[in-house]
Design a protein around this motif. Structure first.
Motif, PDB file in Angstrom:
ATOM      1  N   LEU A 298       0.832  -0.894  -0.036  1.00 59.62           N
ATOM      2  CA  LEU A 298       0.094   0.070  -0.030  1.00 59.62           C
ATOM      3  C   LEU A 298       0.853   1.333  -0.035  1.00 59.62           C
ATOM      4  O   LEU A 298       0.392   2.428  -0.665  1.00 59.62           O
ATOM      5  CB  LEU A 298      -1.093   0.014   1.279  1.00 59.62           C
ATOM      6  CG  LEU A 298      -1.912   1.101   1.353  1.00 59.62           C
ATOM      7  CD1 LEU A 298      -2.960   0.964   0.167  1.00 59.62           C
ATOM      8  CD2 LEU A 298      -2.795   1.066   2.435  1.00 59.62           C
ATOM      9  N   SER A 299       2.093   1.202   0.596  1.00 62.25           N
ATOM     10  CA  SER A 299       2.746   2.421   0.759  1.00 62.25           C
ATOM     11  C   SER A 299       3.572   2.606  -0.479  1.00 62.25           C
ATOM     12  O   SER A 299       3.617   3.703  -1.154  1.00 62.25           O
ATOM     13  CB  SER A 299       4.055   2.311   1.781  1.00 62.25           C
ATOM     14  OG  SER A 299       5.065   3.185   1.721  1.00 62.25           O
ATOM     15  N   SER A 300       4.060   1.500  -1.457  1.00 58.93           N
ATOM     16  CA  SER A 300       4.315   1.620  -2.694  1.00 58.93           C
ATOM     17  C   SER A 300       3.286   2.085  -3.452  1.00 58.93           C
ATOM     18  O   SER A 300       3.583   3.041  -4.534  1.00 58.93           O
ATOM     19  CB  SER A 300       4.929   0.313  -3.206  1.00 58.93           C
ATOM     20  OG  SER A 300       5.097   0.458  -4.533  1.00 58.93           O
ATOM     21  N   LEU A 301       2.084   1.803  -3.542  1.00 66.88           N
ATOM     22  CA  LEU A 301       0.868   2.451  -4.262  1.00 66.88           C
ATOM     23  C   LEU A 301       0.996   3.904  -3.946  1.00 66.88           C
ATOM     24  O   LEU A 301       0.626   4.734  -4.924  1.00 66.88           O
ATOM     25  CB  LEU A 301      -0.350   1.737  -3.806  1.00 66.88           C
ATOM     26  CG  LEU A 301      -1.554   2.358  -4.812  1.00 66.88           C
ATOM     27  CD1 LEU A 301      -1.487   2.073  -6.193  1.00 66.88           C
ATOM     28  CD2 LEU A 301      -2.966   1.772  -4.138  1.00 66.88           C
ATOM     29  N   PHE A 302       0.826   4.425  -2.684  1.00 62.68           N
ATOM     30  CA  PHE A 302       0.831   5.866  -2.483  1.00 62.68           C
ATOM     31  C   PHE A 302       1.781   6.437  -3.025  1.00 62.68           C
ATOM     32  O   PHE A 302       1.717   7.615  -3.535  1.00 62.68           O
ATOM     33  CB  PHE A 302       1.064   5.941  -1.017  1.00 62.68           C
ATOM     34  CG  PHE A 302      -0.157   5.674  -0.054  1.00 62.68           C
ATOM     35  CD1 PHE A 302      -1.187   5.029  -0.676  1.00 62.68           C
ATOM     36  CD2 PHE A 302      -0.050   5.517   1.323  1.00 62.68           C
ATOM     37  CE1 PHE A 302      -2.487   5.005   0.034  1.00 62.68           C
ATOM     38  CE2 PHE A 302      -1.147   5.204   2.058  1.00 62.68           C
ATOM     39  CZ  PHE A 302      -2.400   4.761   1.386  1.00 62.68           C
ATOM     40  N   SER A 303       3.042   6.114  -3.348  1.00 55.12           N
ATOM     41  CA  SER A 303       4.176   6.842  -3.985  1.00 55.12           C
ATOM     42  C   SER A 303       3.815   7.205  -5.415  1.00 55.12           C
ATOM     43  O   SER A 303       4.564   7.847  -6.215  1.00 55.12           O
ATOM     44  CB  SER A 303       5.440   5.814  -3.869  1.00 55.12           C
ATOM     45  OG  SER A 303       5.320   4.753  -4.389  1.00 55.12           O
ATOM     46  N   LEU A 304       3.034   6.194  -6.245  1.00 51.81           N
ATOM     47  CA  LEU A 304       2.726   6.308  -7.490  1.00 51.81           C
ATOM     48  C   LEU A 304       1.431   7.077  -7.715  1.00 51.81           C
ATOM     49  O   LEU A 304       1.333   7.590  -8.887  1.00 51.81           O
ATOM     50  CB  LEU A 304       2.463   4.892  -7.952  1.00 51.81           C
ATOM     51  CG  LEU A 304       3.551   3.951  -7.984  1.00 51.81           C
ATOM     52  CD1 LEU A 304       3.202   2.529  -8.613  1.00 51.81           C
ATOM     53  CD2 LEU A 304       4.810   4.608  -8.785  1.00 51.81           C
ATOM     54  N   LEU A 305       0.790   7.629  -6.787  1.00 50.77           N
ATOM     55  CA  LEU A 305      -0.342   8.467  -6.975  1.00 50.77           C
ATOM     56  C   LEU A 305      -0.107   9.875  -7.059  1.00 50.77           C
ATOM     57  O   LEU A 305       0.785  10.294  -6.810  1.00 50.77           O
ATOM     58  CB  LEU A 305      -1.129   8.364  -5.710  1.00 50.77           C
ATOM     59  CG  LEU A 305      -1.928   7.056  -5.284  1.00 50.77           C
ATOM     60  CD1 LEU A 305      -2.735   7.169  -4.011  1.00 50.77           C
ATOM     61  CD2 LEU A 305      -2.919   6.514  -6.522  1.00 50.77           C
TER      62      LEU A 305
ATOM     63  N   GLY B 201       2.691  11.243  -3.566  1.00 51.62           N
ATOM     64  CA  GLY B 201       1.492  11.948  -4.038  1.00 51.62           C
ATOM     65  C   GLY B 201       1.852  12.692  -4.977  1.00 51.62           C
ATOM     66  O   GLY B 201       0.885  13.324  -5.716  1.00 51.62           O
ATOM     67  N   LYS B 202       3.088  13.017  -5.503  1.00 52.30           N
ATOM     68  CA  LYS B 202       3.042  13.845  -6.420  1.00 52.30           C
ATOM     69  C   LYS B 202       4.430  13.403  -7.500  1.00 52.30           C
ATOM     70  O   LYS B 202       4.693  13.975  -8.548  1.00 52.30           O
ATOM     71  CB  LYS B 202       4.195  15.006  -6.069  1.00 52.30           C
ATOM     72  CG  LYS B 202       3.376  15.940  -4.985  1.00 52.30           C
ATOM     73  CD  LYS B 202       4.059  17.213  -4.461  1.00 52.30           C
ATOM     74  CE  LYS B 202       3.423  17.933  -3.375  1.00 52.30           C
ATOM     75  NZ  LYS B 202       4.105  18.979  -2.825  1.00 52.30           N
ATOM     76  N   ARG B 203       4.458  12.103  -7.403  1.00 51.18           N
ATOM     77  CA  ARG B 203       5.440  11.148  -8.319  1.00 51.18           C
ATOM     78  C   ARG B 203       4.700  10.854  -9.736  1.00 51.18           C
ATOM     79  O   ARG B 203       5.215  10.197 -10.559  1.00 51.18           O
ATOM     80  CB  ARG B 203       6.223  10.311  -7.771  1.00 51.18           C
ATOM     81  CG  ARG B 203       7.171  10.907  -6.620  1.00 51.18           C
ATOM     82  CD  ARG B 203       7.975   9.783  -6.034  1.00 51.18           C
ATOM     83  NE  ARG B 203       8.705  10.276  -4.806  1.00 51.18           N
ATOM     84  CZ  ARG B 203       9.507   9.500  -4.197  1.00 51.18           C
ATOM     85  NH1 ARG B 203       9.562   8.224  -4.655  1.00 51.18           N
ATOM     86  NH2 ARG B 203      10.190   9.856  -3.225  1.00 51.18           N
ATOM     87  N   GLY B 204       3.372  10.639  -9.553  1.00 52.97           N
ATOM     88  CA  GLY B 204       2.398   9.890 -10.535  1.00 52.97           C
ATOM     89  C   GLY B 204       2.425  10.296 -11.801  1.00 52.97           C
ATOM     90  O   GLY B 204       2.469   9.488 -12.661  1.00 52.97           O
ATOM     91  N   SER B 205       2.987  11.803 -12.019  1.00 52.63           N
ATOM     92  CA  SER B 205       2.994  12.152 -13.495  1.00 52.63           C
ATOM     93  C   SER B 205       4.288  11.601 -14.132  1.00 52.63           C
ATOM     94  O   SER B 205       4.260  11.484 -15.394  1.00 52.63           O
ATOM     95  CB  SER B 205       3.300  13.615 -13.506  1.00 52.63           C
ATOM     96  OG  SER B 205       4.340  14.093 -12.458  1.00 52.63           O
TER      97      SER B 205
END
Length: 481
Positions: free
Chosen positions: A441-448, A471-475
């Protein structure tokens, strides 16, 4: 000597010269501020200025110079005034009172006699939005400081009243409401939105003859017969039907009324059914006939079992909102007979009971193509119920608020299956805790792209995310679609 005898009459008189020079001096001095112009206008209208002109042997410097301005130009000037000063404009003179009345576009009426007398339409000839619900309720005989409000309806009740049928007993009779609609129709040809209660089919038909451009209509205490008059509004785009409200009034809209609505309002874009009955047949008729319907709201429904499968007939529906419903659909039928809404983008569940597993499964199956999911202040949404959300295939945004039973593991078991998830918002979900966040779940957060995380007052994850850039790396990881 009379006033006419003292007035200069020759073309070269001071009066004619001042009138022409006033407009010329205004146009030839662009540095004059608008505030100075308006101040001069208001000063010219003041009683003190008029008394001064009479006492100074007709000093024509204080003449009302706004008389030479057409109403259209004066209206544009007065619109530049601050809002705090606009309400006082009607006190200057009768002309400004009339102009101020033309500025008003929206009104909520509290006195029915003001409508019947014709003063409403004569005082405000440019109205486009009129709310008549409060005026349709007779006020209590004694003054009361207790104000009861329910969405667009508000009324005073007596402190010693124990009668819960107050609205039913104090509504204006339908004949009186229809009389008011006839008066409103004769004077408000620009009407675009109307809110009313306890009207009849005949009243709506009379109104439609004069207000054919009406685009938005909200009907309270409506029934099947009343819906026959709606078809006369050919340009109607938004419709809100309120049949029954617990504790206020009772009425009934069944499959008959929904079918009449579907056949008469084929150009609807937005529809809300509140407190309505019906079943599969009525909802299906709306889906088949209202082909351009974009947004549908089901609020506090009393529909029979099996209505959810009819949602698949809405081919162009983009937003579905289900609000304040005590049940979903206990018997929606087998899953193999469920279709889907091909164009649906958003599903919103607000203040609903979600412990009905069969109804939730059917609803999520029909809405499986939704990209935005909002669940707010719903009770009964536990891990088992939320696990049914795996049926969604294209979710990009999830918002959970006030879901106090859902746990961290229940949330994780679903969102890890959504490959296109880009943004998430979790607020006031007290059983979702920072300490239970797994590495996956923490890894998913980093991709959002966006993450709002405030499940409870003890959560510290939001403050730690600010420095980590999560929360800002998803782009960087998501391609534009």
């Amino acid at each position: 000597m009379s006033f006419r005898e003292k007035m200069p009459t020759s073309p070269k008189s001071p009066l004619r010269k001042r009138r022409s020079s006033w407009t010329g001096s205004w146009l030839n001095h662009p540095t004059t501020s608008f505030k100075q112009v308006v101040s001069a206008v208001i000063q010219a209208q003041s009683p003190r200025s008029r008394s001064k002109s009479l006492s100074s042997d007709f000093d024509f410097t204080d003449i009302d110079r706004t008389l030479s301005l057409p109403d259209s130009l004066l209206l544009k000037i007065l619109q530049k005034l601050p809002d705090s000063q606009k309400n006082d404009l009607s006190l200057v003179c009768k002309r400004w009172l009339k102009i101020q009345g033309r500025r008003l576009r929206s009104v909520k009426l509290f006195d029915w006699d003001f409508l019947l007398s014709g003063k409403l339409v004569s005082r405000f000839p440019k109205l486009t939005n009129v709310d008549l619900t409060s005026a349709c309720l007779n006020p209590p005989r004694k003054n009361s400081g207790i104000l009861l409000c329910h969405k667009s309806i508000s009324f005073h009740i007596s402190s010693d009243s124990s009668n819960w049928d107050f609205v039913e007993e104090n509504l204006l009779n339908s004949e009186m409401v229809d009389r008011g609609l006839r008066v409103l129709g004769r004077g408000s040809c620009d009407l675009l939105k109307l809110v009313l209660i306890n009207a009849t089919e005949l009243g709506l038909l009379c109104l439609a003859e004069d207000c054919s451009d009406l685009q938005e209509l909200e009907l309270h205490k409506c029934n099947d017969n009343l819906l026959r008059g709606i078809a006369a509004f050919e340009n109607l785009r938004a419709l809100r039907l309120v049949a029954s409200v617990d504790g206020l009034y009772n009425s009934s809209v069944s499959d008959i009324g929904l079918t009449i609505l579907a056949q008469g309002c084929k150009r609807l874009v937005k529809l809300e059914l509140s407190g309505c009955e019906g079943s599969f047949d009525g909802v299906k008729a709306i889906g088949q006939c209202c082909e351009v319907l974009d947004e549908l709201t089901i609020c506090d429904h009393r529909m029979d079992n099996g209505w959810i499968p009819a949602l698949s007939y809405f081919e162009n529906l983009k937003t579905l909102r289900v609000s304040s419903c005590k049940k979903m659909d206990p018997s929606p039928g087998p899953d193999k007979l469920l279709g889907s809404c091909p164009a649906l983008e958003s599903l919103l569940l607000e203040r609903c009971c979600l412990n009905d597993k069969d109804g939730m499964r059917a609803l999520f199956k029909v809405c499986d193509g939704a990209r935005k999911i909002h669940i707010q202040d719903c009770w009964g949404l536990d891990d088992d119920s939320f696990s049914l959300a795996k049926a969604f295939r294209r979710v990009r945004f999830l918002s959970l608020e006030g879901c106090s039973v859902l746990t961290t593991s229940g949330l994780e078991s679903v969102i890890l299956h959504w490959e296109e998830l880009e943004s998430m918002r979790v607020v006031s979900c007290k059983n979702i805790k920072d300490s239970e966040i797994s590495p996956a779940l923490s890894s998913l957060f980093s991709l959002l792209k966006e993450l709002t995380w405030r499940p409870d007052t003890r959560s510290h994850l939001s403050s730690r995310l600010e420095g980590a850039g999560i929360g800002k790396r998803g782009s960087k990881f998501f391609k534009k679609r």
